[in-house]
Design a protein around this motif. Structure first.
Motif, short mmCIF file in Angstrom:
data_model
loop_
_atom_site.label_atom_id
_atom_site.label_comp_id
_atom_site.label_asym_id
_atom_site.label_seq_id
_atom_site.Cartn_x
_atom_site.Cartn_y
_atom_site.Cartn_z
N TYR A 76 1.26 -4.86 -7.22
CA TYR A 76 0.77 -6.18 -6.82
C TYR A 76 1.21 -7.24 -7.83
O TYR A 76 1.58 -8.36 -7.46
CB TYR A 76 -0.76 -6.15 -6.71
CG TYR A 76 -1.36 -7.45 -6.22
CD1 TYR A 76 -1.16 -7.87 -4.91
CD2 TYR A 76 -2.12 -8.25 -7.06
CE1 TYR A 76 -1.71 -9.06 -4.44
CE2 TYR A 76 -2.67 -9.44 -6.60
CZ TYR A 76 -2.46 -9.84 -5.30
OH TYR A 76 -3.00 -11.02 -4.84
N ILE A 96 0.83 -1.21 0.00
CA ILE A 96 0.00 0.00 0.00
C ILE A 96 0.87 1.26 0.00
O ILE A 96 0.62 2.21 -0.75
CB ILE A 96 -0.94 -0.01 1.22
CG1 ILE A 96 -1.93 -1.18 1.11
CG2 ILE A 96 -1.68 1.32 1.34
CD1 ILE A 96 -2.80 -1.35 2.33
N SER A 140 2.66 1.80 -3.33
CA SER A 140 1.70 2.21 -4.36
C SER A 140 1.38 3.70 -4.23
O SER A 140 1.31 4.42 -5.24
CB SER A 140 0.41 1.38 -4.23
OG SER A 140 0.67 0.01 -4.42
N PHE A 170 -1.43 0.49 -7.78
CA PHE A 170 -1.59 -0.64 -6.87
C PHE A 170 -1.48 -1.97 -7.61
O PHE A 170 -0.76 -2.87 -7.19
CB PHE A 170 -2.93 -0.54 -6.14
CG PHE A 170 -3.21 -1.71 -5.24
CD1 PHE A 170 -2.67 -1.77 -3.96
CD2 PHE A 170 -3.99 -2.78 -5.69
CE1 PHE A 170 -2.92 -2.85 -3.13
CE2 PHE A 170 -4.24 -3.87 -4.86
CZ PHE A 170 -3.71 -3.90 -3.58
#
Length: 210
Positions: A42, A7, A10, A38
């Protein structure tokens, strides 16, 4: 921990790209949104990658650092997982004579009329005295704990829940190849071994110099 890192990286990547002047002067591309940032990070965490690559040098630096972090994390996780699956760590019921006398699951014994029996029977050391008291108690219902036959003790040892106190050389020889047996790393007394030879034997000098 990795979720928090995902998080944070990002957000940093998204803010850096949106505030970078390259998207307002040189590049015709729009800066990535938080959603795109994000999923890009990921995807890197899952070794899947993502498109498009950042245009700015700062953005590529952030992505490169994140990729390095992902590779190291995956390598460490894979190594720990492989080790945990390959090695079955069994907790020993005891690792010393003191722990042995303080547990109730295992019995113990030694050769009857041996030096070990004499040591335990006459010793003033609390642990040795406790070992002898245990043998005396076990002997009431199971006289084989003081059997003079080493083979009988070994059979009890193989059946489980039994500890055989004997010379290390004897145990090493008799239990070779039995991977389910464990030797305590504790010594009772120094054990001397001697060879009896005839007078003027030619082997005296050989053994003395060995």
């Amino acid at each position: 921990m990795i979720g928090v890192s995902l998080i944070v990286i990002s957000l940093i990547y998204c803010l850096q790209e949106r505030l970078n002047p390259i998207y307002h002067t040189v590049s015709k591309r729009k800066p990535p949104s938080l959603y795109h940032s994000f999923w890009y990070m990921y995807g890197a965490l899952l070794s899947q990658g993502g498109e498009p690559l950042p245009t700015s040098l700062a953005g590529r630096t952030i992505v490169s650092c994140w990729w390095i972090f992902c590779i190291v994390s995956i390598a460490v996780y894979s190594g720990n997982l492989t080790a945990s699956l390959a090695i079955h760590k069994t907790k020993l019921p005891f690792t010393s004579l003191e722990e042995m006398v303080n547990q109730k699951e295992y019995k113990w014994g030694t050769l009857g009329s041996s030096a070990f029996q004499t040591v335990f029977e006459e010793s003033k050391v609390p642990t040795y005295a406790a070992i002898w008291n245990g043998i005396v108690e076990f002997n009431k219902s199971d006289p084989s704990v003081l059997s003079k036959s080493g083979e009988e003790h070994l059979q009890k040892l193989y059946k489980g829940n039994y500890a055989f106190i004997m010379a290390k050389q004897y145990i090493d020889f008799e239990t070779a190849g039995h991977c389910n047996l464990v030797l305590l790393n504790e010594h009772l007394a120094r054990n001397e071994v001697a060879f009896a030879l005839a007078n003027n034997s030619p082997f005296v000098r050989i053994l003395s110099n060995a």
